[in-house]
Design a protein around this motif. Structure first.
Motif, short mmCIF file in Angstrom:
data_model
loop_
_atom_site.label_atom_id
_atom_site.label_comp_id
_atom_site.label_asym_id
_atom_site.label_seq_id
_atom_site.Cartn_x
_atom_site.Cartn_y
_atom_site.Cartn_z
N THR A 39 0.86 -1.28 -0.16
CA THR A 39 -0.09 -0.03 -0.21
C THR A 39 0.83 1.22 -0.04
OG1 THR A 39 -1.64 -1.07 1.13
CG2 THR A 39 -1.54 1.21 1.18
N GLU A 41 3.90 1.42 -1.14
CA GLU A 41 4.43 1.40 -2.39
C GLU A 41 3.85 2.12 -3.53
OE1 GLU A 41 8.23 -1.53 -2.37
OE2 GLU A 41 6.21 -2.31 -3.04
N ASN A 42 2.50 1.75 -3.38
CA ASN A 42 1.70 2.03 -4.64
C ASN A 42 0.73 3.33 -4.20
OD1 ASN A 42 1.89 0.02 -6.82
ND2 ASN A 42 1.92 -1.42 -4.82
N GLY A 43 0.93 4.28 -3.24
CA GLY A 43 0.24 5.39 -2.94
C GLY A 43 -0.82 5.39 -2.01
N ASP A 215 -6.32 8.76 -4.67
CA ASP A 215 -5.82 9.77 -5.55
C ASP A 215 -5.74 9.10 -6.73
OD1 ASP A 215 -4.64 11.26 -7.42
OD2 ASP A 215 -2.83 11.96 -5.90
N GLY A 217 -5.17 9.46 -9.79
CA GLY A 217 -4.30 10.01 -10.63
C GLY A 217 -2.75 9.05 -10.32
N LYS A 218 -2.61 8.74 -9.10
CA LYS A 218 -1.60 8.00 -8.85
C LYS A 218 -1.46 6.50 -9.13
CE LYS A 218 -0.07 10.32 -4.37
NZ LYS A 218 -0.42 10.24 -3.37
N LEU A 219 -2.54 5.96 -9.50
CA LEU A 219 -2.75 4.61 -9.65
C LEU A 219 -2.20 4.15 -10.94
CD1 LEU A 219 -4.30 2.47 -7.79
CD2 LEU A 219 -5.94 2.60 -9.37
N THR A 220 -1.25 3.23 -11.11
CA THR A 220 -0.66 2.70 -12.40
C THR A 220 -1.28 1.33 -12.62
OG1 THR A 220 1.12 1.58 -11.12
CG2 THR A 220 1.67 3.91 -11.87
N ALA A 223 0.05 -1.18 -10.46
CA ALA A 223 -0.63 -1.02 -9.06
C ALA A 223 -1.77 -1.81 -9.10
CB ALA A 223 -0.65 0.45 -8.24
#
Ligand code: PFF
Length: 453
Positions: A39, A41-43, A215, A217-220, A223
Motif C-alpha cells: 500500500t 509503495e503504491n500510493g 488519488d 491519478g497515482k494509480l498505475t 498497481a
C-alpha cells in the motif's frame, strides 16, 4: 462423488475446524507485513480501494468456487481437477491447473519462510529490550544490520521451514489450527492497542488519509495488478490451498457463508495493520514506500516507546510467527497431499522433499537482501521476482482458470447442488460473478499491464 480416498485425508470434524484452518491460511504475513508495504509503495487510498473491490468481486466468489471444487472431488488439487473434468466431460488439460497450484505453493513458501524468519528473529530482539526508547535511526540500523547478514537470515529461514515440515509431517495441523482460536482474537487485541498507540503519535489523521483518501491519478496499471494479485494472495486463492481444505469439508456446511466470514476477518486484520502503521510512518518522517522492511522499521518504534511495549512486542512477533505458520502449512499441503497420494511417499518423506525444495529456493531470497542485492532480472531482485511471479501472475492465472472452470465447465446442476444455497438469488449472483465478472476483471487487468489496453 465417491469417497474412496477419504481415508488418506480425514475430514474436518466441524464447520469450525474448517473455518479455523482456512482463516489460519488466509491471515498471515500477507495481512500484517505485505499489505502495508505494498500500500505504501503504491500510493495509498486508491490502491486500497481497488484491493477491497477485488476481494469482494473476485476474491470471495473464487473462494466459494475453490472450496466447492475441493469438496466435490475430495481430492488433492491435481486429482481434483482430473476427476472434475471427467465429471464435466471436459478437456483433460485442466489438470495442469492443479500443477500450477502445487508449484506456486512451493515458490511462495520459499520466500514466505524467509520473511517469517525475520519475524521469528524479532521475537528475540523484542525480548532483549533492544527497542527500548529507540528512535527511527536506531531501529532502521537494527533492521539493516540484520538483513545484511546471510548467516542470520539462513538460520531463521531454516528454523521456520523446519517447524513447517515438522508440523505437516506429524499431521498435527489440527493442534495448530486450534491455536487460531486464541491467535485471531489475540492478534485483533494487539492490533487495536497498536492503533491506540498510533492515535497518540500526532499523525493519526495523516495516516488515515493516506490509507483511505484515494488519488486515482497515482494509480498505475502495475498497481492495479498488484492490488488484484494481493486479493488472491491474502485470501490464499488461486493455487489449491483452499481447495485442499475444502476437500476435507463435510457436505452439510454452507460454503458461501463461510467464505464471507473468512474474507471479512482477513480484511479486518489487514486494515487494522494499515491503520496502526502509517501514522507511525508519518510521525517519524519515514517513507511509506520503503518496502518489505516497513513493519520491522515502524512497529518496533511503537513497542519501544509505549507503556507495556516490551511485552507487547514479544507477544506481537510470537503471534505473527504463529499466523505465518498456519499459512505456511497450507502452502506446502498441496505438494505433500499430491506426493502422498500419487508417489507412494509417506507423509514424512513428502514433507522432507517439498520442504527442502522450498528451503533451497528460499536461499535466493535470502541473498537478494545482501550478497546478491545487485542481481536483477527484469529490474527486480530475486525476492521481488518470486513475489511478482507468484502473487501477480500465477495466483491470478490460477484464479482465472478456477473461475472459468466453475462458471463454464462444471455443470450448473453440480455447482448448484454442491453450494446448496437456500436463496436462489444468492446462487445467481455468485454464478454471474464467477462466470463473467471475475474472469473478465483478471483478463482486462492483464491486458492493461502488457500494454494492450
Ligand atoms: N494468505 C497468506 C497470507 O496472507 O499471509 C499467504 C498464502 C497462504 C498465500 C496460502 C497463498 C496460499 F495458498
Amino acid at each position: 462423488m465417491t469417497d474412496t480416498k477419504k481415508s488418506v485425508h480425514g475430514a474436518w470434524s466441524s464447520r469450525l475446524a474448517f473455518i479455523l484452518a482456512a482463516t489460519g491460511s488466509a491471515v498471515g504475513l500477507g495481512n500484517i507485513w505485505k499489505f502495508p508495504y505494498i500500500t505504501g509503495e503504491n500510493g495509498g487510498g486508491a490502491f486500497v480501494i481497488v484491493y477491497l473491490f477485488c476481494v469482494l468481486l473476485i476474491g470471495i466468489p473464487i473462494m466459494i468456487a475453490e472450496t466447492m471444487l475441493g469438496r466435490r472431488s475430495q481430492r488433492n488439487p491435481i486429482e481434483a481437477m482430473e476427476l472434475l473434468t471427467e465429471e464435466a466431460g471436459a478437456d483433460k488439460n485442466w489438470h495442469y491447473l492443479g500443477w500450477l497450484g502445487v508449484i506456486a505453493g512451493l515458490l511462495i513458501l520459499s520466500y514466505y519462510s524467509v520473511i517469517a524468519g525475520w519475524a521469528s528473529a524479532y521475537i528475540i530482539k523484542a525480548f532483549s529490550g533492544g527497542f527500548f526508547g529507540a528512535d527511527a535511526i536506531t531501529i532502521n540500523g537494527i533492521f539493516n544490520n540484520f538483513i545484511a547478514s546471510p548467516a542470520q537470515l539462513i538460520f531463521w529461514h531454516s528454523l521456520f521451514m523446519l517447524a513447517t515440515m515438522l508440523i505437516v509431517a506429524r499431521g498435527v495441523q489440527n493442534g495448530l489450527e486450534k491455536a487460531v482460536l486464541f491467535l485471531m482474537p489475540g492478534l485483533f487485541v494487539l492490533m487495536i492497542l497498536l492503533v491506540a498507540y498510533a492515535m497518540t503519535t500526532g499523525s493519526y489523521n495523516q495516516g488515515l488519509r493516506f490509507l483511505f483518501v484515494p488519488d486515482f491519478g497515482k494509480l498505475t496499471g502495475d498497481a492495479v495488478l498488484t492490488a488484484m494479485g494481493h486479493a488472491f494472495f491474502t485470501l490464499s486463492l488461486g493455487m489449491g490451498a483452499i481447495m485442499v481444505y475444502g476437500s476435507y469439508l463435510p457436505k452439510k456446511i454452507s460454503i458461501a457463508k463461510t467464505a464471507f466470514l473468512i474474507a471479512g476477518a482477513d480484511t479486518a486484520v489487514a486494515l487494522l495493520a494499515g491503520i496502526a502503521i502509517f501514522p507511525i510512518v508519518f510521525a517519524n518522517n519515514l517513507h511509506p514506500g520503503s518496502g518489505p522492511g516497513l513493519i520491522f522499521q515502524t512497529l518496533p518504534l511503537a513497542f519501544g516507546n509505549m507503556t507495556g511495549g516490551w511485552l507487547m512486542g514479544i507477544l506481537f512477533f510470537v503471534m505473527l510467527v504463529f499466523a505465518a505458520l498456519t499459512s505456511s502449512i497450507s502452502l506446502i499441503e498441496p505438494a505433500v497431499a499430491w506426493l502422498v497420494e500419487n508417489k507412494d511417499l509417506s507423509r514424512e518423506q513428502a514433507c522432507v522433499w517439498s520442504g527442502l525444495a522450498a528451503w533451497a529456493l528460499g536461499l535466493g531470497t535470502v541473498f537478494s537482501f545482501n550478497v546478491w542485492s545487485d542481481v536483477k532480472f527484469f529490474d527486480r531482485s530475486i525476492f521481488q521476482l518470486m513475489d511478482y511471479l507468484t502473487a501477480n501472475l500465477m495466483l491470478p492465472i490460477g484464479g482465472f482458470c478456477i473461475a472459468v472452470f466453475a462458471g463454464w465447465i462444471m455443470k450448473r446442476q453440480h455447482s448448484e447442488q454442491e453450494l446448496n444455497m437456500p436463496n436462489k438469488a444468492g446462487y445467481q449472483a455468485w454464478k454471474i460473478l464467477i462466470s463473467y465478472v471475475a474472469p473478465s476483471a483478471v483478463f482486462f487487468v492483464f491486458l492493461h499491464v502488457i500494454g494492450v489496453l
